[in-house]
Write a protein that holds these residues in place. Structure first.
Motif, mmCIF file in Angstrom:
data_model
loop_
_atom_site.group_PDB
_atom_site.id
_atom_site.type_symbol
_atom_site.label_atom_id
_atom_site.label_comp_id
_atom_site.label_asym_id
_atom_site.label_seq_id
_atom_site.Cartn_x
_atom_site.Cartn_y
_atom_site.Cartn_z
ATOM 1 N N GLY A 1 0.873 -1.254 -0.132
ATOM 2 C CA GLY A 1 0.047 0.036 0.215
ATOM 3 C C GLY A 1 0.747 1.318 -0.084
ATOM 4 N N ASP B 1 -6.025 0.404 1.504
ATOM 5 C CA ASP B 1 -6.217 0.119 2.963
ATOM 6 C C ASP B 1 -5.938 -1.412 3.284
ATOM 7 O OD1 ASP B 1 -6.825 2.751 3.236
ATOM 8 O OD2 ASP B 1 -9.107 2.447 2.585
ATOM 9 N N ARG C 1 -2.196 -1.934 3.178
ATOM 10 C CA ARG C 1 -1.678 -1.277 4.261
ATOM 11 C C ARG C 1 -1.854 -2.275 5.470
ATOM 12 N NH1 ARG C 1 -3.485 4.567 2.890
ATOM 13 N NH2 ARG C 1 -1.989 5.112 1.180
ATOM 14 N N LEU C 2 -2.908 -2.602 5.833
ATOM 15 C CA LEU C 2 -3.132 -3.251 7.205
ATOM 16 C C LEU C 2 -2.924 -4.586 7.022
ATOM 17 C CD1 LEU C 2 -6.613 -1.375 7.700
ATOM 18 C CD2 LEU C 2 -4.543 -1.046 8.828
ATOM 19 N N GLN D 1 5.876 1.051 10.671
ATOM 20 C CA GLN D 1 4.539 0.594 10.000
ATOM 21 C C GLN D 1 3.898 -0.668 10.988
ATOM 22 O OE1 GLN D 1 5.125 0.403 5.896
ATOM 23 N NE2 GLN D 1 3.124 1.454 5.709
ATOM 24 N N LEU E 1 -2.308 -1.600 16.888
ATOM 25 C CA LEU E 1 -3.840 -1.576 16.359
ATOM 26 C C LEU E 1 -4.485 -2.852 16.533
ATOM 27 C CD1 LEU E 1 -5.931 0.352 14.680
ATOM 28 C CD2 LEU E 1 -5.122 -1.125 12.723
ATOM 29 N N HIS F 1 -8.126 -6.404 19.604
ATOM 30 C CA HIS F 1 -8.246 -7.647 20.298
ATOM 31 C C HIS F 1 -8.987 -7.379 21.844
ATOM 32 C CE1 HIS F 1 -7.248 -12.043 20.863
ATOM 33 N NE2 HIS F 1 -7.442 -11.969 19.515
ATOM 34 N N GLY G 1 0.278 7.478 5.027
ATOM 35 C CA GLY G 1 -0.802 6.330 4.338
ATOM 36 C C GLY G 1 -1.330 5.680 5.356
ATOM 37 N N MET G 2 -0.650 5.180 6.343
ATOM 38 C CA MET G 2 -1.053 4.340 7.214
ATOM 39 C C MET G 2 -1.972 4.884 8.231
ATOM 40 S SD MET G 2 0.009 1.092 8.378
ATOM 41 C CE MET G 2 -0.725 0.328 9.459
ATOM 42 N N SER H 1 -5.384 5.373 6.354
ATOM 43 C CA SER H 1 -6.038 3.976 6.591
ATOM 44 C C SER H 1 -6.625 3.650 7.942
ATOM 45 C CB SER H 1 -4.916 2.855 6.305
ATOM 46 O OG SER H 1 -4.736 2.503 4.838
ATOM 47 N N MET H 2 -5.678 4.053 9.018
ATOM 48 C CA MET H 2 -6.319 3.744 10.073
ATOM 49 C C MET H 2 -7.501 4.643 10.807
ATOM 50 S SD MET H 2 -3.131 2.999 12.925
ATOM 51 C CE MET H 2 -2.120 1.588 12.583
ATOM 52 N N ARG I 1 -9.650 5.663 8.546
ATOM 53 C CA ARG I 1 -10.745 5.125 8.027
ATOM 54 C C ARG I 1 -11.348 3.938 8.638
ATOM 55 N NH1 ARG I 1 -9.114 5.182 1.654
ATOM 56 N NH2 ARG I 1 -7.436 6.540 2.875
ATOM 57 N N LEU I 2 -10.626 2.996 9.197
ATOM 58 C CA LEU I 2 -10.821 1.698 9.900
ATOM 59 C C LEU I 2 -11.733 2.350 11.072
ATOM 60 C CD1 LEU I 2 -10.681 -1.382 9.933
ATOM 61 C CD2 LEU I 2 -8.667 -0.877 11.319
ATOM 62 N N LEU J 1 -15.108 3.216 10.140
ATOM 63 C CA LEU J 1 -15.808 2.221 10.033
ATOM 64 C C LEU J 1 -16.474 1.521 11.362
ATOM 65 C CD1 LEU J 1 -14.087 0.807 6.987
ATOM 66 C CD2 LEU J 1 -16.306 1.712 7.061
ATOM 67 N N ILE J 2 -15.457 1.239 12.162
ATOM 68 C CA ILE J 2 -15.835 0.471 13.549
ATOM 69 C C ILE J 2 -16.838 1.478 14.136
ATOM 70 C CG2 ILE J 2 -15.122 -0.326 15.544
ATOM 71 C CD1 ILE J 2 -12.332 -0.962 14.365
ATOM 72 N N TYR K 1 -20.480 0.397 15.318
ATOM 73 C CA TYR K 1 -21.102 0.573 16.678
ATOM 74 C C TYR K 1 -22.224 1.329 16.683
ATOM 75 C CZ TYR K 1 -17.253 -1.036 19.778
ATOM 76 O OH TYR K 1 -16.236 -1.629 20.599
ATOM 77 N N LEU L 1 -12.266 -12.870 13.797
ATOM 78 C CA LEU L 1 -10.743 -12.662 14.563
ATOM 79 C C LEU L 1 -10.622 -13.982 15.138
ATOM 80 C CD1 LEU L 1 -11.384 -9.376 16.648
ATOM 81 C CD2 LEU L 1 -9.752 -9.869 14.964
ATOM 82 N N PRO L 2 -9.099 -14.441 14.960
ATOM 83 C CA PRO L 2 -8.937 -15.771 15.657
ATOM 84 C C PRO L 2 -9.221 -15.511 17.251
ATOM 85 C CG PRO L 2 -7.052 -14.553 14.864
ATOM 86 C CD PRO L 2 -8.064 -13.750 14.628
#
Lengths: 337, 284
Positions: free
Chosen positions: A145, A213, A216-217, A323, A330, A335, B194-195, B198-199, B201-202, B205-206, B210, B238-239
């Motif tokens: 990404g 995205d 990147r994740l 990163q 995160l 978790h 960039g990271m 993205s975070m 945006r994540l 979304l979360i 909620y 999620l494991p």
């Protein structure tokens, strides 16, 4: 009146040209897509292509580009390559594309581009084009990404040294040139025509998450880091080889100097004896003697490049590790929630 | 009488090339050609390159413009140019062959003539139109194939039939629309920026999820089973790890990264040391 006006305008243009250094490389989105397409399709083979555009003051506009076919070591094919290049430029001119070479692009693997070949290509280009730039794209990094585009040029002081082909320690110290100063990175700007912008706005998908995205994740970075460390180790080996060369050279040099001293003392003693005996003294220098032959100092270019390369790998590792830290934290936060 | 029954007026559908797929580069190139078109020209046309995938989809990956002249009833195409450009492109990538042609605007009278020319180059060419003038109010990109109308064995006419078109924006997404969309981007986003984006945006979304779940629980929004299943799938993906195991995993990878960071910093220190020593060693 008009005549003087034009002349003064020309003069102004000329003086301006001489003074403004290259500050920004402005790339069209089209060029980025073309470069990425070409580099990705042939990855992991390394490919190159030509950049076309305009040189406007301190900004170098890259408005189009075309790929080169994969080169083979054959004279005939090389001539064909030159034909191809001319043909392509002629064709592109016919559809009003800027017909002015401003540099070239090339793909790289894990950022291992600092080679003597790159410098040689650069010098070749520089002979014809006053201002040229090399754009480097790394397909291996784009999977994470990151848009790994870099615009590079050789620094002026380095080019001067390279032309005289003089990389002794003394010269380098004189010029105050260290390995950091070989390449200059130029900031990249991206521009798109209004039409493209309109189309992209229209075509942009509604989804809030894009491929970029996801990339990147992605948690797994170990393959990339592993390869990086592998390359780093190789480079360290190379560097230590270079160091040994220098040590060898210095050892030889000091041995030679000791020999010269010994010879000189002997000759002086001899001369003293001859003076006492009333004879002509022998000259204190003997060019025919092998111990006076200067030992050539090995070029520092290689070790400079390797050092550069190592620094680059370190930067990459730092970046990716940074990163990963954020990703891991995160993940932890997710978790715990 | 019997023979009359067999004479049916029908479209002969072409068996192959049921759909097409366009990569963003092609759109960019067509737009660029349109912006750079000659003064009097109303539209630009050109050749599409790509390949036909095993499932019959036509994958359009590259394109180049071909100069042409157009008057009311005739079209002059620079065929030499077309062939030169084609051979140049094939030198770079022999796998890309002609798959059709593009034009800006919409289908016009001259299109049939050009299509006929391309039919001689390749069977069943695709005609891609890009509405660069936004005549219909939006960015219409359409693909057509030629379908001939026949009466028995007799060819009567041909018509352009629209086929489904898949815009492959994944490549553009990989680069990021924030680079490709605006007319001017001052600086490429760095790794960490960039990271961060993205975070963010994540996180948004979360938050949205909620909010939606809360709303459903409190009865403000009508529950939708589909969305509910999606959410439960996401949560279960999620494991399941015991906190202890997770901590261990987390710490292990953290330590790996730290070790690498340490190694790279120590290398850098060595480099700067070596440089100092190298220059100092000259003074003998």
């Amino acid at each position: 009146m008009a005549n003087t006006a034009t002349r003064s305008f020309l003069q102004v243009a000329a003086t301006e040209e001489a003074t403004t250094p290259l500050r920004v490389v402005q790339i069209e989105g089209l060029v980025i897509l073309k470069i990425i397409k070409h580099c990705k399709e042939f990855s992991p083979a390394l490919v190159t292509g030509q950049l076309l555009g305009l040189d406007v003051g301190s900004v170098l506009e890259v408005t189009n580009c075309f790929p080169f076919p994969i080169r083979e070591e054959d004279e005939e094919i090389e001539a064909e390559g030159a034909n191809y290049q001319l043909e392509m430029m002629r064709c592109l001119r016919e559809v009003n594309v800027d017909n002015n070479t401003v540099g070239w692009y090339q793909s790289t693997l894990f950022g291992s581009f600092q080679t003597v070949e790159l410098i040689e290509t650069f010098m070749n280009y520089q002979e014809n084009i006053r201002r040229c730039v090399c754009i480097i794209y790394d397909p291996s990094r784009s999977n994470q990404g990151v848009l790994a585009l870099k615009a590079l040029k050789l620094s002026d002081s380095f080019m001067e040294l390279y032309r005289s082909n003089n990389f002794t320690g003394e010269k380098l110290r004189e010029k105050n040139l260290s390995w950091v100063d070989i390449f200059e990175e130029i900031p990249i700007k991206v521009s798109n025509s209004a039409l493209v912008s309109a189309f992209m706005t229209e075509l942009e998908a509604d989804t809030p998450v894009t491929q970029c995205d996801y990339d990147r994740l992605q948690l797994s970075t170990s393959p990339f880091l592993e390869r990086n460390v592998e390359f780093l180790i190789e480079c360290m080996d190379d560097l230590s080889m270079e160091q040994q060369k220098f040590q060898f050279y210095y050892r030889n040099l000091s041995r030679q100097q000791a020999q010269q001293q010994a010879w000189l003392q002997k000759r002086r003693a001899e001369n003293m004896a001859r003076k006492n005996a009333g004879e002509e003294p022998l000259p204190e220098e003997d060019p025919s003697n092998p111990i006076f032959k200067p030992i050539p100092e090995p070029s520092r270019l290689d070790s400079f490049l390797i050092t550069n390369q190592i620094a680059n790998y370190c930067n990459q590792i730092n970046g990716v590790a940074g990163q990963s830290f954020s990703r891991l934290y995160l993940m932890k936060a997710l978790h715990e929630n | 009488m019997g023979s009359n029954e067999q004479t049916v007026l029908q479209f002969v559908p072409s068996p192959t090339s049921v759909s097409a797929r366009v990569h963003p580069l092609v759109i960019f190139n067509i737009c660029d050609c349109y912006v750079r078109r000659p003064d009097q020209a109303e539209r630009v046309i050109g050749t599409l390159l790509g390949s036909v995938l095993p499932d019959g989809t036509v994958d359009i990956r590259n394109s180049y413009a071909v100069p042409h002249n157009e008057s009311s009833d005739q079209v002059a195409l620079d065929i030499d140019y077309h062939h030169n450009m084609l051979s140049s492109h094939q030198k770079v990538n022999p796998k890309e062959v002609i798959v059709g042609w593009f034009s800006t605007g919409t289908v016009t009278g001259g299109s049939a003539l050009i299509h006929e020319f391309y039919s001689r180059e390749v069977s069943n060419p695709i005609h891609l139109t890009v509405d660069t003038e936004f005549r219909s109010g939006n960015a219409a990109i359409k693909a057509f194939i030629s379908v001939s109308l026949s009466l028995g064995d007799l060819q009567l006419a041909a018509q352009f039939q629209e086929i489904p078109l898949d815009l492959r924006m994944v490549e553009a997404e990989q680069i990021g629309f924030d680079v490709l969309k605006p007319t001017n981007v001052d600086k490429l986003p760095s790794d960490l920026e960039g990271m961060e984006a993205s975070m963010e945006r994540l996180l948004a979304l979360i938050d949205d999820v909620y909010k939606y779940v809360d709303d459903v629980v409190e009865g403000r929004v009508a529950p939708d089973n589909k969305i509910g299943r999606f959410i439960s799938n996401t949560v279960t993906s999620l494991p399941k790890l015991s906190p202890h195991a997770f901590d261990k995993l987390m710490n292990d990878s953290l330590q790996d990264q730290l070790l690498l960071l340490y190694l790279s910093s120590i290398t850098r220190t060595q480099l700067s040391l070596a440089e100092k020593l190298n220059t100092a060693a000259q003074i003998l």
